[in-house]
Design an enzyme around this catalytic site. Sequence first.
Site, PDB file in Angstrom:
ATOM      1  N   ASP A  38       0.633 -10.310   6.902  1.00 26.67           N
ATOM      2  CA  ASP A  38       1.988  -9.928   7.292  1.00 26.67           C
ATOM      3  C   ASP A  38       2.960 -10.660   6.361  1.00 26.67           C
ATOM      4  OD1 ASP A  38       4.453  -9.643   8.418  1.00 26.67           O
ATOM      5  OD2 ASP A  38       3.845 -10.182  10.452  1.00 26.67           O
TER       6      ASP A  38
ATOM      7  N   GLU B 270      -0.284  -6.573   2.119  1.00 30.82           N
ATOM      8  CA  GLU B 270      -0.242  -5.379   2.972  1.00 30.82           C
ATOM      9  C   GLU B 270      -0.751  -5.736   4.361  1.00 30.82           C
ATOM     10  OE1 GLU B 270       0.861  -2.122   2.879  1.00 30.82           O
ATOM     11  OE2 GLU B 270       0.031  -2.021   4.890  1.00 30.82           O
TER      12      GLU B 270
ATOM     13  N   ALA C  10       0.831  -1.217   0.000  1.00 26.34           N
ATOM     14  CA  ALA C  10       0.000   0.000   0.000  1.00 26.34           C
ATOM     15  C   ALA C  10       0.864   1.265   0.000  1.00 26.34           C
ATOM     16  CB  ALA C  10      -0.903  -0.009   1.229  1.00 26.34           C
TER      17      ALA C  10
ATOM     18  N   GLY D 177       0.133   1.293  -3.235  1.00 26.39           N
ATOM     19  CA  GLY D 177      -0.005   0.488  -4.439  1.00 26.39           C
ATOM     20  C   GLY D 177       0.562   1.081  -5.718  1.00 26.39           C
ATOM     21  N   ASN D 178       1.285   2.190  -5.598  1.00 19.22           N
ATOM     22  CA  ASN D 178       1.845   2.784  -6.825  1.00 19.22           C
ATOM     23  C   ASN D 178       2.756   1.821  -7.571  1.00 19.22           C
ATOM     24  OD1 ASN D 178       0.659   5.347  -6.599  1.00 19.22           O
ATOM     25  ND2 ASN D 178       2.133   5.871  -4.993  1.00 19.22           N
TER      26      ASN D 178
ATOM     27  N   CYS E 118      12.715   5.036   0.859  1.00 23.20           N
ATOM     28  CA  CYS E 118      12.826   6.482   0.607  1.00 23.20           C
ATOM     29  C   CYS E 118      13.541   7.098   1.816  1.00 23.20           C
ATOM     30  CB  CYS E 118      11.474   7.125   0.337  1.00 23.20           C
ATOM     31  SG  CYS E 118      10.238   6.838   1.597  1.00 23.20           S
TER      32      CYS E 118
END
Length: 457
Positions: A250, A223, A201, A203-204, A332
């Site tokens: 999980d 997710e 999630a 979900g891109n 990120c």
Amino acid sequence: MIIAEPFEALFNIALLLFLFWFTLHIWVDLFSDLPIIKDVLEGANILNSRWKRQVELVYIITYDILFGQEISFVGDAEKFLLQRKVSLQSALARLLVRKKMKRIEDLLHHYQTPDVSKPRYVRVNTLKLDVDSALIELRKQYMVEKDDLVPDLLKLPPKCDLHDHPLVMNGSVFMQGKASSMVAAALDPEPGWEVLDACAAPGNKTVHLAALMRGKGKVIACELNKERIKRLADTVRLSGSCNIEVFHSDFLSLDPKDPPYSKVRAILLDPSCSGSGTVAERLDHLLPSHAAGQSANVDETERLTKLASFQKKALTHALCFPQVERIVYSTCSIHQIENEDVVKSILPLAASHGFRLATPFPQWHRRGLPVLEGFEHLLRTDPVEDKEGFFIALFIREEGSVIHPSLSPDSSHLSLVERTKRKNLSKKEARIIMPTLFGGMFKMFLYSKPSFRVNLK
Ligand SMILES: C[S@@+](CC[C@H](N)C(=O)[O-])C[C@H]1O[C@@H](n2cnc3c(N)ncnc32)[C@H](O)[C@@H]1O
């Protein structure tokens, strides 16, 4: 005497020049800091009418007390100001905090308004629209060019706000940054494969995988977070992909040997991370709660250590899927502990499973930090230069390498219950000739985990 006079004259000139330079230096310093000194004196509120009449002298002594050398001569003015040194210093500290806050506000304003220097990117959802048609449509309003690195990615000028654009609303294009779009492209799954998005999630990257596979094969999107499942399901619906199965589960509890996971050929692992490569997080670090010192640093270190521990477990688990040939790991985050250190810690296990590091986007110049062998394979983007801080590592299993059943996956990350179950199963495996129908069913029963397939309808 005749010889000494010119030397004396020269000496006097040099002395005069030095005094002139010295005085100029002090006054330039003083005047460049004068607005600060005025503000400090105002903030400290210490001047009575006597000293207000001699304000120039007060400025010079205050400058010396705050920024200058030791005061050698102590007259009335010096005595008065030295006695109030603490008030002056705290007024200066308050002023600096105010100035820093102003800088943070300016930065926030800069980043929150659409007029930032960061280009906008949209990824064409090739399941719904081809790149050329998207270009024609978007060029009616904007200056658009194809990205030079990532296929299907279009670059628009910084000011564009595309949130309400029809192509975004109907899922023909997704607003997705360049670094984020590099991840699924680095994995490069083949149409027809079974692919697992381990932490999916919103979900891109899941829908990007589906587009790269041209709708053929299967994408399993896993997710853990119940709230985020809805967002993931919405993204999948919007993309129009028919080959994505969403699982509320999980990732660490998925049994790699169980169908449908046993056939997974590629895994995209983009786990929860500190997000320190994103603008909002970096600004957050400038705020006083973070700058408050020791305790914030301790909390931050603890948080990063916990995240890194989960990231290592997840990557270790990804290595255990028997048919997996490619794994992409991304964050990120700008922190070494979540990036290079995670990769470094699992490299020996990865090698024992036949994996090696591969080089995603070899033409990209920014690679990993040189803290492990093979760092040049890793990919980094820079939060300042590239406007977002990302990290990507790609593992590829050497051809012909298969997981031998005796190479049991490292189970150190599994819960005690899980480990006990596995241990018991091995004992049983010795007694029961596996796989028999009964044995297979028994194994499925033991391994069955609360994993719910989400109905997207
Ligand atoms: C960085 S986000 C993924 C972003 C996503 N790849 C994308 O591009 O849209 C990480 C996600 O992993 C989920 N997550 C965290 N732990 C998990 C676990 N053990 N199993 C599955 N998902 C998990 C989080 O809830 C979060 O939604």
